[in-house]
Design an enzyme around this catalytic site. Structure first.
Site, PDB file in Angstrom:
ATOM      1  N   GLN A 103      12.340   6.989   8.333  1.00  0.00           N
ATOM      2  CA  GLN A 103      12.059   7.711   9.398  1.00  0.00           C
ATOM      3  C   GLN A 103      11.148   6.847  10.523  1.00  0.00           C
ATOM      4  O   GLN A 103      10.041   6.305   9.990  1.00  0.00           O
ATOM      5  CB  GLN A 103      10.946   8.594   9.255  1.00  0.00           C
ATOM      6  CG  GLN A 103      10.458   9.658  10.324  1.00  0.00           C
ATOM      7  CD  GLN A 103       9.384  10.616  10.002  1.00  0.00           C
ATOM      8  OE1 GLN A 103      10.123  11.732   9.335  1.00  0.00           O
ATOM      9  NE2 GLN A 103       8.256  10.502   9.994  1.00  0.00           N
ATOM     10  N   SER A 106       6.545   6.365  13.788  1.00  0.00           N
ATOM     11  CA  SER A 106       5.259   5.756  14.006  1.00  0.00           C
ATOM     12  C   SER A 106       5.236   4.398  14.812  1.00  0.00           C
ATOM     13  O   SER A 106       6.314   3.853  14.340  1.00  0.00           O
ATOM     14  CB  SER A 106       4.471   6.009  12.760  1.00  0.00           C
ATOM     15  OG  SER A 106       4.082   7.099  12.252  1.00  0.00           O
ATOM     16  N   SER A 138       8.326   4.074   5.506  1.00  0.00           N
ATOM     17  CA  SER A 138       8.585   3.970   4.155  1.00  0.00           C
ATOM     18  C   SER A 138      10.233   3.868   4.121  1.00  0.00           C
ATOM     19  O   SER A 138      10.836   4.694   4.613  1.00  0.00           O
ATOM     20  CB  SER A 138       8.210   5.652   3.686  1.00  0.00           C
ATOM     21  OG  SER A 138       6.889   5.732   3.857  1.00  0.00           O
ATOM     22  N   GLU A 221       8.588  18.336   6.911  1.00  0.00           N
ATOM     23  CA  GLU A 221       7.755  17.029   6.272  1.00  0.00           C
ATOM     24  C   GLU A 221       6.726  17.652   5.692  1.00  0.00           C
ATOM     25  O   GLU A 221       6.402  17.367   4.450  1.00  0.00           O
ATOM     26  CB  GLU A 221       7.406  15.840   7.332  1.00  0.00           C
ATOM     27  CG  GLU A 221       6.649  15.145   6.621  1.00  0.00           C
ATOM     28  CD  GLU A 221       6.405  13.838   7.640  1.00  0.00           C
ATOM     29  OE1 GLU A 221       7.245  13.462   8.536  1.00  0.00           O
ATOM     30  OE2 GLU A 221       5.413  12.816   7.465  1.00  0.00           O
ATOM     31  N   GLU A 362      -7.525  15.400  10.046  1.00  0.00           N
ATOM     32  CA  GLU A 362      -8.172  15.821  11.203  1.00  0.00           C
ATOM     33  C   GLU A 362      -7.057  16.711  12.066  1.00  0.00           C
ATOM     34  O   GLU A 362      -7.439  17.858  12.721  1.00  0.00           O
ATOM     35  CB  GLU A 362      -8.817  14.897  12.191  1.00  0.00           C
ATOM     36  CG  GLU A 362     -10.074  14.258  11.526  1.00  0.00           C
ATOM     37  CD  GLU A 362      -9.574  13.441  10.249  1.00  0.00           C
ATOM     38  OE1 GLU A 362      -8.648  12.919  10.142  1.00  0.00           O
ATOM     39  OE2 GLU A 362     -10.420  12.950   9.468  1.00  0.00           O
TER      40      GLU A 362
HETATM   41  C1  LIG Z   1       1.672   6.606   2.783  1.00  0.00           C
HETATM   42  C2  LIG Z   1       2.336   6.691   4.343  1.00  0.00           C
HETATM   43  C3  LIG Z   1       3.522   6.572   4.488  1.00  0.00           C
HETATM   44  C4  LIG Z   1       4.075   6.954   5.932  1.00  0.00           C
HETATM   45  N1  LIG Z   1       5.448   6.800   6.149  1.00  0.00           N
HETATM   46  C5  LIG Z   1       5.826   6.913   7.394  1.00  0.00           C
HETATM   47  C6  LIG Z   1       7.413   6.840   7.869  1.00  0.00           C
HETATM   48  O1  LIG Z   1       8.171   6.730   6.922  1.00  0.00           O
HETATM   49  N2  LIG Z   1       7.665   7.046   9.106  1.00  0.00           N
HETATM   50  C7  LIG Z   1       6.604   7.038  10.040  1.00  0.00           C
HETATM   51  O2  LIG Z   1       7.060   7.280  11.259  1.00  0.00           O
HETATM   52  N3  LIG Z   1       5.217   7.102   9.892  1.00  0.00           N
HETATM   53  C8  LIG Z   1       4.914   7.116   8.559  1.00  0.00           C
HETATM   54  N4  LIG Z   1       3.461   7.028   8.301  1.00  0.00           N
HETATM   55  C9  LIG Z   1       2.668   7.028   9.248  1.00  0.00           C
HETATM   56  C10 LIG Z   1       2.022   8.209   9.610  1.00  0.00           C
HETATM   57  O3  LIG Z   1       2.608   9.302  10.082  1.00  0.00           O
HETATM   58  C11 LIG Z   1       0.666   7.979  10.521  1.00  0.00           C
HETATM   59  O4  LIG Z   1       0.019   7.128   9.803  1.00  0.00           O
HETATM   60  C12 LIG Z   1      -0.241   9.156  10.829  1.00  0.00           C
HETATM   61  O5  LIG Z   1       0.599   9.829  11.706  1.00  0.00           O
HETATM   62  C13 LIG Z   1      -1.655   8.752  11.400  1.00  0.00           C
HETATM   63  O6  LIG Z   1      -1.200   7.862  12.616  1.00  0.00           O
HETATM   64  P1  LIG Z   1      -2.102   6.449  12.468  1.00  0.00           P
HETATM   65  O7  LIG Z   1      -2.063   5.843  11.589  1.00  0.00           O
HETATM   66  O8  LIG Z   1      -1.757   5.698  13.943  1.00  0.00           O
HETATM   67  O9  LIG Z   1      -3.787   6.916  13.032  1.00  0.00           O
HETATM   68  P2  LIG Z   1      -4.337   7.429  14.632  1.00  0.00           P
HETATM   69  O10 LIG Z   1      -3.507   8.390  14.874  1.00  0.00           O
HETATM   70  O11 LIG Z   1      -4.425   6.150  15.124  1.00  0.00           O
HETATM   71  O12 LIG Z   1      -5.548   7.938  13.855  1.00  0.00           O
HETATM   72  C14 LIG Z   1      -7.065   7.203  13.332  1.00  0.00           C
HETATM   73  C15 LIG Z   1      -7.858   8.323  13.519  1.00  0.00           C
HETATM   74  O13 LIG Z   1      -8.162   9.027  14.432  1.00  0.00           O
HETATM   75  C16 LIG Z   1      -8.036  10.454  13.890  1.00  0.00           C
HETATM   76  N5  LIG Z   1      -7.367  11.083  15.251  1.00  0.00           N
HETATM   77  C17 LIG Z   1      -6.349  10.903  15.952  1.00  0.00           C
HETATM   78  N6  LIG Z   1      -6.451  11.819  16.871  1.00  0.00           N
HETATM   79  C18 LIG Z   1      -7.280  13.125  16.633  1.00  0.00           C
HETATM   80  C19 LIG Z   1      -7.321  14.127  17.095  1.00  0.00           C
HETATM   81  N7  LIG Z   1      -6.632  14.654  18.436  1.00  0.00           N
HETATM   82  N8  LIG Z   1      -8.295  14.791  16.884  1.00  0.00           N
HETATM   83  C20 LIG Z   1      -9.123  14.283  15.850  1.00  0.00           C
HETATM   84  N9  LIG Z   1      -8.877  13.293  15.191  1.00  0.00           N
HETATM   85  C21 LIG Z   1      -7.885  12.510  15.560  1.00  0.00           C
HETATM   86  C22 LIG Z   1      -7.066  10.510  12.912  1.00  0.00           C
HETATM   87  O14 LIG Z   1      -7.190  11.713  12.139  1.00  0.00           O
HETATM   88  C23 LIG Z   1      -7.359   9.510  12.127  1.00  0.00           C
HETATM   89  O15 LIG Z   1      -8.466   9.612  11.315  1.00  0.00           O
HETATM   90  C24 LIG Z   1       3.157   6.923   6.914  1.00  0.00           C
HETATM   91  C25 LIG Z   1       1.752   6.912   6.691  1.00  0.00           C
HETATM   92  C26 LIG Z   1       1.411   6.679   5.370  1.00  0.00           C
HETATM   93  C27 LIG Z   1       0.015   6.784   5.039  1.00  0.00           C
END
Ligand SMILES: Cc1cc2nc3c(=O)[nH]c(=O)nc-3n(C[C@H](O)[C@H](O)[C@H](O)COP(=O)(O)OP(=O)(O)OC[C@H]3O[C@@H](n4cnc5c(N)ncnc54)[C@H](O)[C@@H]3O)c2cc1C
Length: 391
Positions: A103, A106, A138, A221, A362
């Site tokens: 997928q 992100s 992933s 998902e 969150e």
């Molecule tokens: C094990 C694992 C597998 C993954 N696999 C995939 C994959 O296969 N494909 C893919 O596309 N993605 C994948 N992801 C990514 C995942 O979808 C993102 O990490 C997730 O959506 C969070 O985005 P970010 O890491 O950019 O954090 P951010 O969005 O930058 O968030 C950072 C912090 O800010 C907080 N925050 C953000 N917005 C808000 C809000 N509106 N209100 C309150 N708090 C907020 C969040 O809760 C978090 O604590 C994977 C992640 C993990 C951990």
């Protein structure tokens, strides 16, 4: 559980008599990989028949193909919006486990706020040219295809500017770079897309429909991540931890006992929520907010179970991953239990991912606040998120 005379059980037994060791392809073509999907991929099976089929396959020791992102997330989206040709080309090898999927959603600047993604898809003749940078993908290193979100109309409002594509992972211009997580595993990757040419028939739905389709993917998902084990459906449960503790003579420390009771109570609540979510999905209803409620509780629960497992194992759990139920010298204090000794240490290291992937803790709470409790939007965020997908 219905007995020997249930029609689905009888039909499957007859089929297994002819296919005692079925391949993934045979299971897929018989509809036993996704019996709840409509024919020809599934059997349109009702919830009870699905449970019977699962039970019968388990008794026969037959395992379905493993392809979580394909079968769990991409597949339902293709069923909902793919053309007949797309379904024919992609669904059979996906269900048979012959072609693995990933997928590509992100990006470094677009996780929770997924609609901020900047990967571009420019129309070019009857195809598209895609350029951008994806992260946390992933299984990209073993996938044959990826579902891909890209911005196809720079002038449209954010949620109508995104399109949904299928990207062959071996297309020229796709490069995959490993990311090793703190357990030492290489499961996710960074993916660079450098002028990747996608044929027109790799667009799913219509241009600008990507956000709507992403909601279908992300809704599934959240259900797929909700099996029984505390690590997104995998790994041990709170009951397994309690069994380990019982087998090793109990936990005399009152604080640890209190924590054990808490995780037990949580796990009982989660079992009920899981049944509600599953019966909604099995009955063919879209996963509702209960999937978010469950995810909001179960991710923290997983962390608490793994924390507790590590604490019960004491220094051995941290140093050598020797597991729960060891004496001060690291010798097993009771009978051998179901989970390998390293389970708790590895699970402890993996568990922080639970409240990030598939929509952060969150973000899940935001969904519950807005959709279940009907509260006004609290934080002024610019648009949808990789979780609520709220347009
Ligand atoms: C094990 C694992 C597998 C993954 N696999 C995939 C994959 O296969 N494909 C893919 O596309 N993605 C994948 N992801 C990514 C995942 O979808 C993102 O990490 C997730 O959506 C969070 O985005 P970010 O890491 O950019 O954090 P951010 O969005 O930058 O968030 C950072 C912090 O800010 C907080 N925050 C953000 N917005 C808000 C809000 N509106 N209100 C309150 N708090 C907020 C969040 O809760 C978090 O604590 C994977 C992640 C993990 C951990």
């Amino acid at each position: 559980m219905p007995g020997d005379d249930h029609p689905a059980r009888r039909a499957l037994r007859r089929w297994l008599a002819h296919h005692p060791r079925p391949t993934g392809r045979q299971l897929a073509e018989a509809g036993y990989v996704v019996p709840h999907w409509p024919p020809p991929w599934g059997l349109g099976a009702d919830p009870l028949s699905q449970l019977v089929i699962d039970d019968e396959l388990a008794r026969a020791g037959v395992r379905r193909p493993v392809n979580p992102i394909g079968i769990g997330w991409a597949g339902p989206t293709l069923v909902a919006a793919g053309t007949d040709e797309q379904k024919d080309r992609w669904l059979w090898p996906m269900l048979a486990g012959e072609e693995f999927w990933c997928q590509l959603f992100s990006e470094p600047g677009a996780g929770s706020d997924l609609a901020a993604l900047t990967t571009r898809a420019d129309a070019d003749g009857d195809g598209w040219v895609v350029t951008g940078h994806k992260v946390w993908t992933s299984f990209a290193h073993i996938a044959r295809f990826g579902i891909l979100l890209a911005r196809s109309d720079p002038d449209a409002p954010r949620h109508r500017a995104i399109s949904y594509f299928v990207c062959p992972m071996d297309a020229p211009g796709v490069s995959v770079h490993p990311l090793v997580d703190m357990t030492g595993e290489h499961a996710f990757n960074e993916v660079y897309l450098d002028e990747v040419r996608l044929p027109g028939d790799h667009l799913v739905g219509s241009p600008g429909q990507g956000w709507e389709l992403a909601k279908v993917t992300l809704g599934n998902e959240r259900v797929s991540l909700s099996g029984e084990g505390v690590l997104w459906g995998r790994g041990p449960t709170a009951d397994d931890l309690l069994a380990e503790v019982r087998a090793s003579g109990g936990a005399p420390d009152p604080v640890l006992r209190d924590r054990l009771v808490s995780v037990f109570c949580e796990s009982e609540i989660l079992k009920i929520l899981r049944r509600r979510t599953l019966s909604a999905v099995l009955a063919g209803r879209a996963p509702g907010p209960e999937a978010s409620v469950r995810k909001a509780i179960s991710d923290r629960h997983g962390q608490r179970v793994m924390d507790l497992g590590r604490d019960l194992a004491g220094p051995w759990g941290t140093l050598g991953g020797t597991g729960v139920g060891r004496d001060a010298e690291g010798r097993p204090a009771g009978p051998a239990t179901a989970w390998p000794a390293s389970t708790w240490a590895e699970g402890f290291l993996y568990s922080p991912a639970l409240t990030i992937g598939g929509g952060t803790a969150e973000v899940q709470r935001d969904i519950v606040a807005e959709r279940v409790l009907g509260l006004p939007r609290g934080v002024q965020r610019p648009g949808g998120t990789n979780g609520p997908a709220s347009a």
